[in-house]
Scaffold this active site. Structure first.
Site, PDB file in Angstrom:
ATOM      1  N   GLU A 298       0.873  -1.467  -0.054  1.00 21.70           N
ATOM      2  CA  GLU A 298       0.070  -0.045  -0.026  1.00 21.70           C
ATOM      3  C   GLU A 298       0.737   1.345   0.017  1.00 21.70           C
ATOM      4  O   GLU A 298       0.639   2.114   0.657  1.00 21.70           O
ATOM      5  CB  GLU A 298      -0.992  -0.101   1.183  1.00 21.70           C
ATOM      6  CG  GLU A 298      -1.765  -1.226   1.168  1.00 21.70           C
ATOM      7  CD  GLU A 298      -2.931  -1.175   2.155  1.00 21.70           C
ATOM      8  OE1 GLU A 298      -2.600  -0.590   3.348  1.00 21.70           O
ATOM      9  OE2 GLU A 298      -4.091  -1.528   1.968  1.00 21.70           O
ATOM     10  N   ASP A 372      -8.476  -9.022   3.746  1.00 22.51           N
ATOM     11  CA  ASP A 372      -8.144  -7.721   4.715  1.00 22.51           C
ATOM     12  C   ASP A 372      -9.368  -7.641   5.926  1.00 22.51           C
ATOM     13  O   ASP A 372     -10.153  -7.018   5.815  1.00 22.51           O
ATOM     14  CB  ASP A 372      -8.095  -6.558   4.084  1.00 22.51           C
ATOM     15  CG  ASP A 372      -7.573  -5.488   4.932  1.00 22.51           C
ATOM     16  OD1 ASP A 372      -7.135  -5.773   5.924  1.00 22.51           O
ATOM     17  OD2 ASP A 372      -7.451  -4.403   4.412  1.00 22.51           O
ATOM     18  N   GLU A 400     -12.822  -2.184  11.635  1.00 19.72           N
ATOM     19  CA  GLU A 400     -12.787  -1.468  10.510  1.00 19.72           C
ATOM     20  C   GLU A 400     -13.798  -2.002   9.574  1.00 19.72           C
ATOM     21  O   GLU A 400     -14.401  -1.052   8.742  1.00 19.72           O
ATOM     22  CB  GLU A 400     -11.422  -1.605   9.782  1.00 19.72           C
ATOM     23  CG  GLU A 400     -11.146  -1.010   8.513  1.00 19.72           C
ATOM     24  CD  GLU A 400      -9.671  -0.947   7.902  1.00 19.72           C
ATOM     25  OE1 GLU A 400      -9.062  -1.911   8.381  1.00 19.72           O
ATOM     26  OE2 GLU A 400      -9.716  -0.833   6.650  1.00 19.72           O
TER      27      GLU A 400
HETATM   28  O1  GCW Z   1      -6.816  -3.102   6.416  1.00 16.01           O
HETATM   29  C1  GCW Z   1      -6.015  -1.919   5.633  1.00 16.01           C
HETATM   30  C2  GCW Z   1      -6.541  -0.677   6.384  1.00 16.01           C
HETATM   31  C3  GCW Z   1      -5.410   0.054   6.572  1.00 16.01           C
HETATM   32  C4  GCW Z   1      -4.254  -0.413   6.874  1.00 16.01           C
HETATM   33  C5  GCW Z   1      -3.794  -1.738   6.239  1.00 16.01           C
HETATM   34  C6  GCW Z   1      -2.603  -2.356   6.795  1.00 16.01           C
HETATM   35  C7  GCW Z   1      -2.383   0.351   8.467  1.00 16.01           C
HETATM   36  O2  GCW Z   1      -7.572  -0.165   5.495  1.00 16.01           O
HETATM   37  O3  GCW Z   1      -5.843   1.259   6.768  1.00 16.01           O
HETATM   38  O4  GCW Z   1      -3.174   0.460   7.259  1.00 16.01           O
HETATM   39  O5  GCW Z   1      -4.947  -2.556   6.161  1.00 16.01           O
HETATM   40  O6  GCW Z   1      -3.046  -3.471   7.618  1.00 16.01           O
HETATM   41  O7  GCW Z   1      -1.409  -2.114   6.636  1.00 16.01           O
END
Ligand code: GCW
Length: 707
Positions: A298, A372, A400
């Protein structure tokens, strides 16, 4: 006259005991008086050795007993003796079988010593005695007999840690409980904030022994001298409670704070930077735990920026902290911008080839599922696939993707479902839990991390019931094979009431709550259908933008022909990343569990579910069942009013109302969206969404928290 009344009232307030509002701040450590009928007798606490940890163990025991059954008294007939054979000659004389307790476990035994009933809480190291004290108090808190104890317990996982996604400006990524509890601005000079101690107590009470203080999307600033000093001040507060601090390390720090032109892990100057940085940190924090790293994921920097590998990067850092006893926790949550392959496959594809190439002090930290932290995901295929590496589990405690703080979802069943999943990597019984606790491959450096849900809100987690997710995480990190139902019962008893008219329905409600969320958000294996970026509310129409695998349409692939992501050999073939019997089952419509159906298969709207319903009818039924499930939770909760203080009861009830409204919104928006493809009528008795699809698509939430 009026003034007089006011003065009298004020005077009254001054002398009357301040009514202790139950706002949830005390967590599961409330220590409210036990009803006399429970029959616990007062105790005396034998003197303890003068070590920092035994002092806090004694203080906690005194505090707990005082609250629960009355202040300890030297005259009592029952003595509690805590300590280690090294610190207590009395314990040494008992020659207890402490070997199995290891470094952090404990024994609790009832004995007669010098003619007096004695409870011995013994351990090899002080921290074990502290854990034993919390266990002993929890027995009284949950009204279990304590007069004939023979308990032995030791953690099955070595690193039991919270990962805080806390930023240096006190915002918290995916945090729904207010600001970060770390007040960086006032640290290190002011570290006496009672919150820090209460945080440490709560963690120690459930066996958590590590905290990564800063976000994995890290800033190099946190590795500069002033911030090392701040982290050091927190480490000093946490040390007596057996908690080590760790820091997330930004891989490009050698450039940003080291004056180098590169962060290439193969460059000797880069390695020297990290060695010097580690030495600097260990001077301030001698028991520093190590680094957590999110690299090449990311948009974060990493070794691949220089053509080097994850192993190059992790090992270089491991060599920096290794001489000090530190570890490197390297995340496997990677997926690349350039890589067109199914996102679910990328972690495995990138890491599996390096099995056996990581240093002994590296842990590869793997999210529970391959996408995720969704309301439901099949277990990550890396579990069982890297037998020659230390593989740690990463769960998300903050919600989340499960409705933030206002939806009641007890995550114990989610964690348990993953831990009990059988990878079949080494035959039947190769559960994820056995990968995580090391028993499958004989690995000693084991780890379980939870992305914290803690913030500066009075109730710590943003809601009363989210405290249970922090609690169950700790308990499962101690014993990944424990039952989430038993843990829910302990939590409910300690947090609210031991009355069985409360405990039984509330535990049932908790146990069903996550499935209810799955039903109204992403039933039958759907995933990642939330609003763009903030992940609040339904967004099955989310498409376009920066990258396809951040959109909902990428995951659901709805069309007039049907819905679902084909991960069989005809599709992305993600199933091939699992051990053969598992992957074959996932790929086989007769074998795959319907809860994972659309995760692995793209199916026609008329596909027949086991219930006999068509896929379309079944989807709608699940959504509506989710809404009804929240209605059931509201009724269950309403009936608990006699057993819960008014303040917490009202807050939970208000949140359930929000959840009910939002579950309905999820159902309606999802039915409107998927209905636009299925073009089939709703099953009998189902109501059409009250608004048009355009209405749902047009809603926007500019200040959604946690971004
Ligand atoms: O789930 C995603 C989240 C991000 C997060 C990323 C991760 C810290 O939306 O906010 O960043 O995973 O786990 O690195």
């Amino acid at each position: 006259m009026r003034l007089l009344t006011v003065i009298c009232l004020l005077a009254g307030l001054a002398v009357a005991p301040v009514a202790h509002a139950e706002d949830g701040h005390d967590l599961w450590l409330r220590y409210r008086p036990v009803e006399a009928s429970a029959g616990y007798a007062p105790a005396a606490i034998a003197p303890v050795a003068d070590t920092p940890t035994l002092k806090v163990a004694r203080a906690e025991l005194e505090r707990g007993l005082t609250g629960l059954i009355g202040a300890p008294s030297a005259q009592a007939n029952h003595i509690i003796l805590i300590g280690t054979p090294t610190s207590s000659p009395a314990i040494a004389r008992l020659a207890l079988p402490l070997k199995a307790a290891g470094d952090e476990g404990y024994l609790i035994r009832t004995l007669t010593l010098d003619g007096k009933a004695t409870t011995v809480i013994a351990a090899n190291r002080d921290v074990g005695a502290l854990y034993g004290v919390y266990r002993y108090l929890s027995l009284i808190q949950t009204r279990q007999p304590v007069d004939n104890l023979a308990i032995a317990s030791a953690p099955k996982v070595r690193l039991r840690m919270l990962n805080h996604w806390d930023n240096l400006d006190r915002s918290v990524e995916r945090g729904y409980a207010g600001q970060s509890i770390w007040d960086w601005w006032k640290l290190p000079a002011y570290s006496a904030d009672p919150r820090y101690v209460d945080y440490a107590r709560a963690n120690a009470s459930i066996g958590i022994n590590g905290a990564v203080l800063n976000n994995v999307n890290a800033k190099s600033l946190s590795l500069t001298a002033p911030y090392i000093a701040k982290a050091g001040a927190l480490a000093d507060v946490f040390r007596p409670y057996g908690i080590k601090v760790y820091l997330s390390a930004r891989f490009s720090s050698p450039i940003e704070i080291g004056g180098l032109k590169t962060a290439d892990p193969r460059d000797p100057a880069v390695a020297a930077f990290w060695k010097a940085k580690a030495d600097e940190i260990y001077k301030v924090i001698p028991d520093f735990g190590g680094f957590l790293v999110k690299a090449n994921s990311e948009g974060q920097p990493g070794p691949q920026d220089y053509g080097a590998t994850h192993a190059d990067g992790a090992n270089m850092l491991a060599d920096a902290v290794g001489p000090h006893g530190g570890v490197v926790i390297w995340r496997a949550f990677v997926y690349s911008h350039e890589q067109p392959d199914d996102r679910a496959k990328q972690g495995y594809s990138e890491f599996k080839p390096f099995d056996g190439q990581f240093r002994d002090n590296v842990v590869i930290q793997v999210k529970n599922g391959a996408i995720d932290f969704q309301p439901r995901e099949p277990f990550h295929p890396l579990f069982g696939a890297m037998p020659k590496s230390n593989l740690g589990m990463e769960f998300q405690i903050t919600k989340e993707y499960l409705g933030f703080a206002t939806h009641l979802a007890y995550l114990g069943p989610l964690y348990e479902e993953t831990l009990k999943a059988d990878t079949m990597a080494e035959g039947k019984g190769s559960t994820v839990a056995r990968v995580v606790d090391g028993s499958l491959d004989g690995r000693k450096l084991t780890a379980m991390a939870g992305v914290a849900n803690i913030g500066a809100d009075r109730n710590w987690s943003g809601s009363q019931f989210d405290q249970a997710n922090w609690y169950v995480f700790g308990r499962l990190a101690w014993d990944p094979e424990a039952s989430s139902r038993d843990i829910a019962a302990d939590w409910a008893r300690m947090t609210f009431s031991n009355d069985k008219r409360f405990v039984a329905p509330v535990v049932d409600m908790m146990m069903g709550s996550r499935e209810t969320v799955v039903d109204y958000m992403t039933p039958l294996g759907l995933h990642h259908q939330m609003g763009r970026s903030h992940h609040y509310g339904p967004g099955p129409w989310v498409a376009g933008g920066e990258r396809a695998d951040w959109t909902s349409v990428y995951y659901a692939k709805a069309g007039t022909d049907g819905v679902g992501f084909d991960r069989t050999a005809k599709g992305s073939n993600a199933v091939a990343q699992y051990a053969a019997p598992v992957g074959t089952c996932f790929a086989d419509l007769k074998c795959v569990d319907e809860k994972d159906l659309l995760w692995f298969h793209h199916l026609s709207w008329d596909y027949r579910l086991k219930s006999g319903q068509t896929l379309w009818d079944g989807l709608v039924t699940h959504y509506s069942r989710g809404v009804a499930g929240v209605g059931d939770m509201q009724r269950t909760w309403a009936a608990t009013a006699p057993y819960v203080d008014a303040e917490r009861h009202a807050q939970v009830a208000d949140f359930l109302k929000i959840q009910h409204d939002e579950a309905q919104w999820w159902r309606d928006a999802s039915v409107a969206w998927f209905g636009s493809f299925s073009k089939r009528p709703l099953p009998a008795g189902e109501k059409a969404p009250p608004h048009s699809l355009e209405y749902y698509e047009g809603l926007s939430f500019p200040f959604a928290p946690g971004n």
